[in-house]
Design an enzyme around this catalytic site. Sequence first.
Site, PDB file in Angstrom:
ATOM      1  N   HIS A  79       0.822  -1.204   0.005  1.00  0.00           N
ATOM      2  CA  HIS A  79       0.028   0.212   0.009  1.00  0.00           C
ATOM      3  C   HIS A  79       1.075   1.303  -0.049  1.00  0.00           C
ATOM      4  O   HIS A  79       0.311   2.434  -0.407  1.00  0.00           O
ATOM      5  CB  HIS A  79      -1.120   0.062   1.085  1.00  0.00           C
ATOM      6  CG  HIS A  79      -0.529   0.262   2.361  1.00  0.00           C
ATOM      7  ND1 HIS A  79      -0.155  -0.617   3.561  1.00  0.00           N
ATOM      8  CD2 HIS A  79      -0.255   1.745   3.016  1.00  0.00           C
ATOM      9  CE1 HIS A  79       0.173   0.226   4.724  1.00  0.00           C
ATOM     10  NE2 HIS A  79      -0.028   1.472   4.218  1.00  0.00           N
ATOM     11  N   ASP A 125      -0.356  -7.456   1.467  1.00  0.00           N
ATOM     12  CA  ASP A 125       0.413  -6.145   1.515  1.00  0.00           C
ATOM     13  C   ASP A 125       1.993  -6.217   1.889  1.00  0.00           C
ATOM     14  O   ASP A 125       2.644  -5.950   2.750  1.00  0.00           O
ATOM     15  CB  ASP A 125      -0.114  -5.335   2.719  1.00  0.00           C
ATOM     16  CG  ASP A 125       0.017  -3.894   2.782  1.00  0.00           C
ATOM     17  OD1 ASP A 125       0.534  -3.420   1.678  1.00  0.00           O
ATOM     18  OD2 ASP A 125      -0.214  -3.217   3.860  1.00  0.00           O
ATOM     19  N   GLN A 215       0.238   6.071  11.620  1.00  0.00           N
ATOM     20  CA  GLN A 215       0.291   6.657  10.430  1.00  0.00           C
ATOM     21  C   GLN A 215       1.778   7.085   9.811  1.00  0.00           C
ATOM     22  O   GLN A 215       2.576   7.920  10.814  1.00  0.00           O
ATOM     23  CB  GLN A 215      -0.542   7.697   9.996  1.00  0.00           C
ATOM     24  CG  GLN A 215      -2.012   7.562   9.783  1.00  0.00           C
ATOM     25  CD  GLN A 215      -2.670   7.322  11.139  1.00  0.00           C
ATOM     26  OE1 GLN A 215      -2.255   7.230  12.170  1.00  0.00           O
ATOM     27  NE2 GLN A 215      -3.930   7.613  10.962  1.00  0.00           N
ATOM     28  N   GLY A 216       2.445   6.517   8.954  1.00  0.00           N
ATOM     29  CA  GLY A 216       3.850   6.877   8.489  1.00  0.00           C
ATOM     30  C   GLY A 216       4.905   5.679   8.813  1.00  0.00           C
ATOM     31  O   GLY A 216       5.921   5.943   8.581  1.00  0.00           O
ATOM     32  N   ASP A 217       4.324   4.762   9.685  1.00  0.00           N
ATOM     33  CA  ASP A 217       5.232   3.621  10.090  1.00  0.00           C
ATOM     34  C   ASP A 217       4.988   2.466   9.158  1.00  0.00           C
ATOM     35  O   ASP A 217       5.697   1.536   9.164  1.00  0.00           O
ATOM     36  CB  ASP A 217       4.639   3.099  11.582  1.00  0.00           C
ATOM     37  CG  ASP A 217       5.189   4.052  12.922  1.00  0.00           C
ATOM     38  OD1 ASP A 217       6.266   4.720  12.628  1.00  0.00           O
ATOM     39  OD2 ASP A 217       4.348   4.136  13.543  1.00  0.00           O
ATOM     40  N   SER A 218       3.783   2.322   8.145  1.00  0.00           N
ATOM     41  CA  SER A 218       3.722   1.282   7.478  1.00  0.00           C
ATOM     42  C   SER A 218       4.895   1.119   6.579  1.00  0.00           C
ATOM     43  O   SER A 218       5.795   2.093   6.489  1.00  0.00           O
ATOM     44  CB  SER A 218       2.534   2.003   6.449  1.00  0.00           C
ATOM     45  OG  SER A 218       1.258   1.645   7.007  1.00  0.00           O
TER      46      SER A 218
HETATM   47  N1  ARG Z   1      -1.384   2.290   7.464  1.00  0.00           N
HETATM   48  C1  ARG Z   1      -0.583   2.882   8.277  1.00  0.00           C
HETATM   49  C2  ARG Z   1       0.573   3.338   7.418  1.00  0.00           C
HETATM   50  O1  ARG Z   1       0.474   3.599   6.390  1.00  0.00           O
HETATM   51  C3  ARG Z   1      -0.300   2.003   9.498  1.00  0.00           C
HETATM   52  C4  ARG Z   1      -1.185   2.161  10.455  1.00  0.00           C
HETATM   53  C5  ARG Z   1      -0.890   1.160  11.370  1.00  0.00           C
HETATM   54  N2  ARG Z   1      -1.908   1.514  12.265  1.00  0.00           N
HETATM   55  C6  ARG Z   1      -1.949   0.719  13.623  1.00  0.00           C
HETATM   56  N3  ARG Z   1      -2.924   1.030  14.173  1.00  0.00           N
HETATM   57  N4  ARG Z   1      -1.044  -0.127  13.829  1.00  0.00           N
HETATM   58  O2  ARG Z   1       1.659   3.932   7.882  1.00  0.00           O
END
Ligand code: ARG
Length: 263
Positions: A79, A125, A215-218
């Site tokens: 993603h 993913d 967000q940003g850790d993905s």
């Molecule tokens: N989708 C998020 C990203 O793109 C990662 C989110 C992880 N969320 C969580 N609750 N662990 O950075």
Amino acid sequence: MSRLTRARRTAALAAATAAAAATALFTAPAAGAAPQPIVGGTTTTTSAYPFMMQITDSSQRQFCGGTLVAPTKVVTAAHCMVGETTSSVRVVGGRTYRNGTNGTVARVSNIWIHPDYRSVTRGDDVAVLTLSTSMPYATAPYVSSSDTSVYAPGTTARILGWGTTSSGGSSSNQLRTATVPTVSDSSCRNSYGSRYISSDMVCAGYASGGVDTCQGDSGGPLLIGGRLAGITSWGDGCAAADSPGVYTRLTTFSAQVTAQVNS
Ligand code: ARG
């Protein structure tokens, strides 16, 4: 996708940051609460975790994480790569701070996205980037397809990233890390229903919340026993009770990753 936490580069956009700050006014813990360091962790460095890569845009603005598994191969989330091209992304190693200018910047010569990837809640993913030049950093080992026992519920896993330190908050300038316990399939199914696909995902976090990727850790690593075992993928909010982080279950994809590493 709106309810799902998606990192992407929104954090880099001033307008989005302002909007997030406004949102945070309504979701932040009570004034005086301890800062929620990822969420609930400590600062660290790329010297301590040399395989931890920033995935950035062409201006070196970080929007995802990645893990160096070979000198020219980086594992990240599919993603993170949607809409990207080999010319739109860079991989930066050896850079502890988002606003740093040090370390090693590599261009990308190939982006492999799992061919079945559609959305984070449908699994698959995973992506592998091939770098145009080698990274002079230690690589991380990753699980093989037979290592499924690493996910035994309650196993300590390490998370890393530059993501927001609270849901709707701002990114961390310095790399952060925390540990979270893996969660059983039945418990994660209780949290997420049919969005949890146990063959492709694994959950990690405390029932009470408080520590999580955000967000940003993905794209960044979930490390178990020092090996890459998962990829930060999604969750409802961040660090909320009974909403653990969801990670790509790498044992399911390690053979495909290896094919890309050797290609
Ligand atoms: N989708 C998020 C990203 O793109 C990662 C989110 C992880 N969320 C969580 N609750 N662990 O950075």
